[in-house]
Write a protein that holds these residues in place. Structure first.
Motif, PDB file in Angstrom:
ATOM      1  N   PRO A 118      14.207 -18.437  -3.611  1.00  0.00           N
ATOM      2  CA  PRO A 118      12.860 -18.430  -3.050  1.00  0.00           C
ATOM      3  C   PRO A 118      12.651 -17.194  -2.171  1.00  0.00           C
ATOM      4  CG  PRO A 118      14.216 -19.918  -1.772  1.00  0.00           C
ATOM      5  CD  PRO A 118      15.077 -19.402  -2.914  1.00  0.00           C
ATOM      6  N   PHE A 119      11.394 -16.930  -1.817  1.00  0.00           N
ATOM      7  CA  PHE A 119      11.071 -15.775  -0.999  1.00  0.00           C
ATOM      8  C   PHE A 119       9.732 -15.981  -0.306  1.00  0.00           C
ATOM      9  CE2 PHE A 119       8.995 -15.087  -4.983  1.00  0.00           C
ATOM     10  CZ  PHE A 119       7.844 -14.364  -4.711  1.00  0.00           C
ATOM     11  N   HIS A 120       9.530 -15.217   0.760  1.00  0.00           N
ATOM     12  CA  HIS A 120       8.224 -15.143   1.423  1.00  0.00           C
ATOM     13  C   HIS A 120       7.481 -13.971   0.799  1.00  0.00           C
ATOM     14  CE1 HIS A 120       9.200 -17.878   4.717  1.00  0.00           C
ATOM     15  NE2 HIS A 120      10.332 -17.233   4.888  1.00  0.00           N
ATOM     16  N   LEU A 121       6.177 -14.123   0.614  1.00  0.00           N
ATOM     17  CA  LEU A 121       5.351 -13.042   0.099  1.00  0.00           C
ATOM     18  C   LEU A 121       4.187 -12.815   1.059  1.00  0.00           C
ATOM     19  CD1 LEU A 121       4.736 -11.039  -2.197  1.00  0.00           C
ATOM     20  CD2 LEU A 121       3.387 -12.857  -3.279  1.00  0.00           C
ATOM     21  N   PHE A 122       3.988 -11.557   1.427  1.00  0.00           N
ATOM     22  CA  PHE A 122       2.898 -11.181   2.323  1.00  0.00           C
ATOM     23  C   PHE A 122       2.063 -10.090   1.659  1.00  0.00           C
ATOM     24  CE2 PHE A 122       6.228 -12.771   5.035  1.00  0.00           C
ATOM     25  CZ  PHE A 122       5.573 -13.450   6.051  1.00  0.00           C
ATOM     26  N   ARG A 123       0.741 -10.216   1.743  1.00  0.00           N
ATOM     27  CA  ARG A 123      -0.154  -9.119   1.378  1.00  0.00           C
ATOM     28  C   ARG A 123      -0.583  -8.484   2.686  1.00  0.00           C
ATOM     29  NH1 ARG A 123      -5.259  -9.860   2.542  1.00  0.00           N
ATOM     30  NH2 ARG A 123      -5.984 -11.956   2.988  1.00  0.00           N
ATOM     31  N   THR A 124      -1.061  -7.261   2.628  1.00  0.00           N
ATOM     32  CA  THR A 124      -1.359  -6.564   3.864  1.00  0.00           C
ATOM     33  C   THR A 124      -2.841  -6.241   4.005  1.00  0.00           C
ATOM     34  OG1 THR A 124      -0.910  -4.410   2.866  1.00  0.00           O
ATOM     35  CG2 THR A 124       0.932  -5.526   3.944  1.00  0.00           C
ATOM     36  N   GLU A 125      -3.261  -6.189   5.234  1.00  0.00           N
ATOM     37  CA  GLU A 125      -4.590  -5.708   5.621  1.00  0.00           C
ATOM     38  C   GLU A 125      -4.320  -4.494   6.499  1.00  0.00           C
ATOM     39  OE1 GLU A 125      -6.388  -9.036   7.597  1.00  0.00           O
ATOM     40  OE2 GLU A 125      -6.881 -10.006   5.703  1.00  0.00           O
ATOM     41  N   LEU A 126      -4.799  -3.331   6.083  1.00  0.00           N
ATOM     42  CA  LEU A 126      -4.489  -2.082   6.766  1.00  0.00           C
ATOM     43  C   LEU A 126      -5.417  -1.840   7.948  1.00  0.00           C
ATOM     44  CD1 LEU A 126      -4.174   0.189   3.604  1.00  0.00           C
ATOM     45  CD2 LEU A 126      -2.466  -1.356   4.595  1.00  0.00           C
ATOM     46  N   THR A 127      -4.830  -1.327   9.033  1.00  0.00           N
ATOM     47  CA  THR A 127      -5.625  -0.873  10.170  1.00  0.00           C
ATOM     48  C   THR A 127      -5.529   0.638  10.336  1.00  0.00           C
ATOM     49  OG1 THR A 127      -3.796  -1.316  11.685  1.00  0.00           O
ATOM     50  CG2 THR A 127      -5.457  -3.053  11.427  1.00  0.00           C
ATOM     51  N   GLU A 128      -4.499   1.254   9.725  1.00  0.00           N
ATOM     52  CA  GLU A 128      -4.383   2.708   9.753  1.00  0.00           C
ATOM     53  C   GLU A 128      -3.368   3.174   8.722  1.00  0.00           C
ATOM     54  OE1 GLU A 128      -2.892   4.387  13.374  1.00  0.00           O
ATOM     55  OE2 GLU A 128      -1.082   3.182  13.327  1.00  0.00           O
ATOM     56  N   VAL A 129      -3.591   4.397   8.248  1.00  0.00           N
ATOM     57  CA  VAL A 129      -2.637   5.092   7.386  1.00  0.00           C
ATOM     58  C   VAL A 129      -2.541   6.514   7.939  1.00  0.00           C
ATOM     59  CG1 VAL A 129      -2.122   5.915   5.052  1.00  0.00           C
ATOM     60  CG2 VAL A 129      -3.271   3.711   5.370  1.00  0.00           C
ATOM     61  N   VAL A 130      -1.314   6.990   8.169  1.00  0.00           N
ATOM     62  CA  VAL A 130      -1.113   8.310   8.768  1.00  0.00           C
ATOM     63  C   VAL A 130      -0.075   9.082   7.966  1.00  0.00           C
ATOM     64  CG1 VAL A 130      -0.404   9.568  10.849  1.00  0.00           C
ATOM     65  CG2 VAL A 130      -1.626   7.389  11.065  1.00  0.00           C
TER      66      VAL A 130
END
Length: 157
Positions: A118-130
């Motif tokens: 089994p595993f945890h899965l996370f999607r991301t919401e971006l606040t910045e990219v540098v």
């Protein structure tokens, strides 16, 4: 304000492509999360760019997964590689990681990535990219993007 990877890619395709290329150069990167006491925790992580999302997969009950469940804020830095050239520049992403429990979404991820279960899965919401790099051995260039705005470019000598 946040945006998923697809929204960032649509808004800034050139920078998005450079960032994906930089993360694609190596398998393991560095994720920073917040411990219960608020201090930072850094750990290694593999990431995936699939179907307009930036995904994090993690072992069950790993400390980084527990950190993100408690406080979803993260910072992610691409592996700088060997030596000091940092080909492609230094790339960092900040945002929030949202755990995905939907069986269909997890099944689609498993089909593409084949992670150990089994595993945890996370999607991301971006606040910045540098992205930071050296131009012509003269300038330090910083390209920074935040949702709702264009890329800002700063040059320093």
């Amino acid at each position: 304000m946040t945006a998923n990877w697809g929204a960032f890619s649509a808004a800034e395709p050139t920078l998005a492509s450079l960032v994906e290329e930089r993360f694609g150069a190596f398998t393991h990167h560095v994720l920073a999360t917040l411990r219960r006491d608020g201090s930072p925790r850094t750990t290694g992580l593999e990431v995936r760019f699939l179907h307009g999302e930036l995904w994090f997969g993690m072992m069950p009950d790993s400390l980084k997964a527990l950190d993100l469940r408690r406080d979803p804020r993260f910072a992610l830095q691409a592996n700088p590689g060997e030596g000091t050239s940092m080909g492609g520049g230094d790339v960092r992403i900040g945002g929030r990681a949202i755990e995905v429990d939907d069986p269909a979404a997890k099944a689609a991820y498993v089909k593409e990535v084949e992670p150990p279960e089994p595993f945890h899965l996370f999607r991301t919401e971006l606040t910045e990219v540098v992205r930071t790099y050296v131009e012509a051995d003269t300038y330090l260039v910083v390209e920074a993007w935040k949702p709702g705005g264009p890329v800002r470019t700063l040059r320093r000598t």
